[in-house]
Design a protein around this motif. Structure first.
Motif, PDB file in Angstrom:
ATOM      1  N   GLU A  36       0.813  -1.032   0.003  1.00  0.00           N
ATOM      2  CA  GLU A  36      -0.032  -0.117  -0.022  1.00  0.00           C
ATOM      3  C   GLU A  36       0.807   1.311   0.028  1.00  0.00           C
ATOM      4  O   GLU A  36       2.003   1.167   0.759  1.00  0.00           O
ATOM      5  CB  GLU A  36      -0.754  -0.014   1.198  1.00  0.00           C
ATOM      6  CG  GLU A  36      -2.034  -0.943   1.419  1.00  0.00           C
ATOM      7  CD  GLU A  36      -2.835  -0.897   0.100  1.00  0.00           C
ATOM      8  OE1 GLU A  36      -3.345   0.209  -0.202  1.00  0.00           O
ATOM      9  OE2 GLU A  36      -3.351  -2.101  -0.253  1.00  0.00           O
ATOM     10  N   LEU A  37       0.757   2.247  -0.897  1.00  0.00           N
ATOM     11  CA  LEU A  37       1.645   3.478  -0.946  1.00  0.00           C
ATOM     12  C   LEU A  37       0.964   4.446  -0.267  1.00  0.00           C
ATOM     13  O   LEU A  37      -0.391   4.763  -0.590  1.00  0.00           O
ATOM     14  CB  LEU A  37       2.087   3.541  -2.440  1.00  0.00           C
ATOM     15  CG  LEU A  37       2.747   2.540  -3.065  1.00  0.00           C
ATOM     16  CD1 LEU A  37       3.184   3.114  -4.530  1.00  0.00           C
ATOM     17  CD2 LEU A  37       4.021   2.442  -2.309  1.00  0.00           C
ATOM     18  N   ALA A  43       2.194   9.777  -5.573  1.00  0.00           N
ATOM     19  CA  ALA A  43       2.574  10.621  -6.733  1.00  0.00           C
ATOM     20  C   ALA A  43       3.985  10.614  -7.258  1.00  0.00           C
ATOM     21  O   ALA A  43       4.130  10.726  -8.384  1.00  0.00           O
ATOM     22  CB  ALA A  43       2.672  12.096  -5.730  1.00  0.00           C
ATOM     23  N   ARG A  44       4.999  10.064  -6.415  1.00  0.00           N
ATOM     24  CA  ARG A  44       6.496   9.861  -7.122  1.00  0.00           C
ATOM     25  C   ARG A  44       6.168   8.758  -8.078  1.00  0.00           C
ATOM     26  O   ARG A  44       6.804   8.973  -9.300  1.00  0.00           O
ATOM     27  CB  ARG A  44       7.334   9.484  -5.940  1.00  0.00           C
ATOM     28  CG  ARG A  44       7.969  10.594  -5.333  1.00  0.00           C
ATOM     29  CD  ARG A  44       9.249  10.203  -4.567  1.00  0.00           C
ATOM     30  NE  ARG A  44       9.510  11.212  -3.641  1.00  0.00           N
ATOM     31  CZ  ARG A  44      10.516  11.090  -2.839  1.00  0.00           C
ATOM     32  NH1 ARG A  44      10.850   9.759  -2.363  1.00  0.00           N
ATOM     33  NH2 ARG A  44      10.867  12.240  -2.018  1.00  0.00           N
ATOM     34  N   SER A 142      21.134   3.861  -7.977  1.00  0.00           N
ATOM     35  CA  SER A 142      20.831   5.291  -7.155  1.00  0.00           C
ATOM     36  C   SER A 142      19.661   5.661  -6.969  1.00  0.00           C
ATOM     37  O   SER A 142      19.086   6.258  -6.083  1.00  0.00           O
ATOM     38  CB  SER A 142      21.535   6.461  -8.296  1.00  0.00           C
ATOM     39  OG  SER A 142      20.713   6.444  -9.539  1.00  0.00           O
ATOM     40  N   ALA A 143      18.549   5.221  -7.708  1.00  0.00           N
ATOM     41  CA  ALA A 143      17.059   5.298  -7.173  1.00  0.00           C
ATOM     42  C   ALA A 143      16.786   4.711  -5.944  1.00  0.00           C
ATOM     43  O   ALA A 143      16.223   5.020  -4.835  1.00  0.00           O
ATOM     44  CB  ALA A 143      16.052   4.562  -8.441  1.00  0.00           C
ATOM     45  N   LEU A 149      11.322   5.519  -3.613  1.00  0.00           N
ATOM     46  CA  LEU A 149      10.257   4.930  -3.437  1.00  0.00           C
ATOM     47  C   LEU A 149      10.386   3.811  -2.483  1.00  0.00           C
ATOM     48  O   LEU A 149      11.674   3.549  -2.100  1.00  0.00           O
ATOM     49  CB  LEU A 149       9.716   3.867  -5.007  1.00  0.00           C
ATOM     50  CG  LEU A 149       9.410   4.826  -5.993  1.00  0.00           C
ATOM     51  CD1 LEU A 149       9.308   3.946  -7.359  1.00  0.00           C
ATOM     52  CD2 LEU A 149       7.917   5.432  -5.662  1.00  0.00           C
ATOM     53  N   PRO A 150       9.385   3.101  -1.797  1.00  0.00           N
ATOM     54  CA  PRO A 150       9.651   2.361  -0.786  1.00  0.00           C
ATOM     55  C   PRO A 150      10.435   1.126  -1.203  1.00  0.00           C
ATOM     56  O   PRO A 150      10.275   0.615  -2.208  1.00  0.00           O
ATOM     57  CB  PRO A 150       8.204   1.903  -0.295  1.00  0.00           C
ATOM     58  CG  PRO A 150       7.431   2.966  -0.779  1.00  0.00           C
ATOM     59  CD  PRO A 150       7.897   3.593  -1.945  1.00  0.00           C
TER      60      PRO A 150
END
Ligand SMILES: [Fe+2]
Ligand SMILES: [Fe+2]
Length: 290
Positions: A36-37, A43-44, A142-143, A149-150
């Motif tokens: 679940e975000l 948004a990202r 790098s991300a 993000l999680p």
């Protein structure tokens, strides 16, 4: 210990196909542990400008491999190739599930008609995967490091990265096997690789351009991407690609061939950049002394 296996031999064929089959992952995109975000993460994720392109590329990959597979006469290579087609199709499914689950603005576009020469289409696609994966290794690192993000989502994407790494190892070995059987030596194989990498580079430029056009007005770079573009340096990016490539490749049987050209170019570029940096104080000091 590395055992020497002659490229193009029956032993080589058995090794690269068997490795590919043995490392296949069993999962269903629908039942992956999708998190679940929170609104910020949603948004990202939605602001990433290339989901449309990724979805299309995976669907096209599945179509190319599936269309070429029936032309592969050798039953062992045929079975491995069919498995790659299945995995590419599953990648597209994974992206589709993500798009639907998180309300990402991307849809399935009609696929271009495949060329009559399916083998060349497959080879173009294979070199394209080698280039995309090499650059993807650095971008992914790098991300992930910047926690864009999680981690739970990166865990899912990591499956995809692992499978792409398997695909390029399979492809490089398939090409060596194929070319050797056609009597092409190492030099001609290298020249051919360079030519195909050039074509893959041109296609990548076109893709970036399409991504920029599609993203026109959304200003991804200034907003969401600033998180992991902060402190971006070209040298650091090349280093990440180079190191990640080595780390991911170390998981494979040392008897297998691996993509060499891009790591070699990156290694050379890094040595050049280091030498340039090392010479910097000397270059600065020189005009002052004159
Ligand atoms: Fe894929
Ligand atoms: Fe792939």
């Amino acid at each position: 210990m590395k055992t020497h296996i002659e490229a193009g031999s029956e032993a080589h064929k058995t090794l690269f196909c068997q490795q590919f089959m043995d490392t296949h992952l069993d999962y269903d995109p629908d039942t992956l542990p999708w998190p679940e975000l929170a609104e910020k993460d949603l948004a990202r994720l939605r602001s990433v400008p290339f989901w449309q392109e990724v979805y299309h590329t995976e669907r096209r990959a599945g179509a190319i491999v599936a269309a070429f597979t029936p032309q592969v006469a050798d039953p062992v290579v045929h079975a491995a190739m069919a498995l790659q087609g299945f995995e590419e199709h599953r990648h597209a499914e994974l992206i589709r599930v993500m798009i639907e689950r998180y309300g990402i603005d991307a849809t399935a576009q009609p696929l271009e008609k495949l060329p009559d020469d399916l083998e060349t289409a497959f080879i173009d696609f294979g070199f394209g995967e080698c280039l995309d994966s090499f650059l993807g290794f650095g971008a992914f690192k790098s991300a992930r490091q910047s926690e864009f993000l999680p981690e739970s989502l990166f865990g899912i994407f990591d499956k995809l990265m692992f499978e792409e790494t398997r695909h390029i190892v399979f492809f490089i070995n398939y090409m060596a096997w194929r070319e050797k059987r056609r009597g092409l030596g190492r030099v001609r194989r290298a020249v051919k690789s360079l030519r195909f990498y050039g074509r893959a580079g041109n296609r990548l430029k076109g893709m970036v351009k399409r991504g920029q056009d599609a993203n026109d007005g959304k200003d991804f770079a200034v907003t969401e991407a600033s998180v992991f573009l902060q402190g971006f340096s070209f040298r650091r990016f090349v280093e990440d690609c180079y190191r990640e490539n080595a780390r991911r490749m170390s998981a494979f049987d040392p008897g297998l061939m691996q993509p060499r050209l891009l790591p070699a170019i990156a290694g050379l570029a890094l040595r050049g950049m280091r030498a340039w940096d090392a010479a910097r104080p000397w270059r600065r000091a020189k005009p002052a002394a004159s």
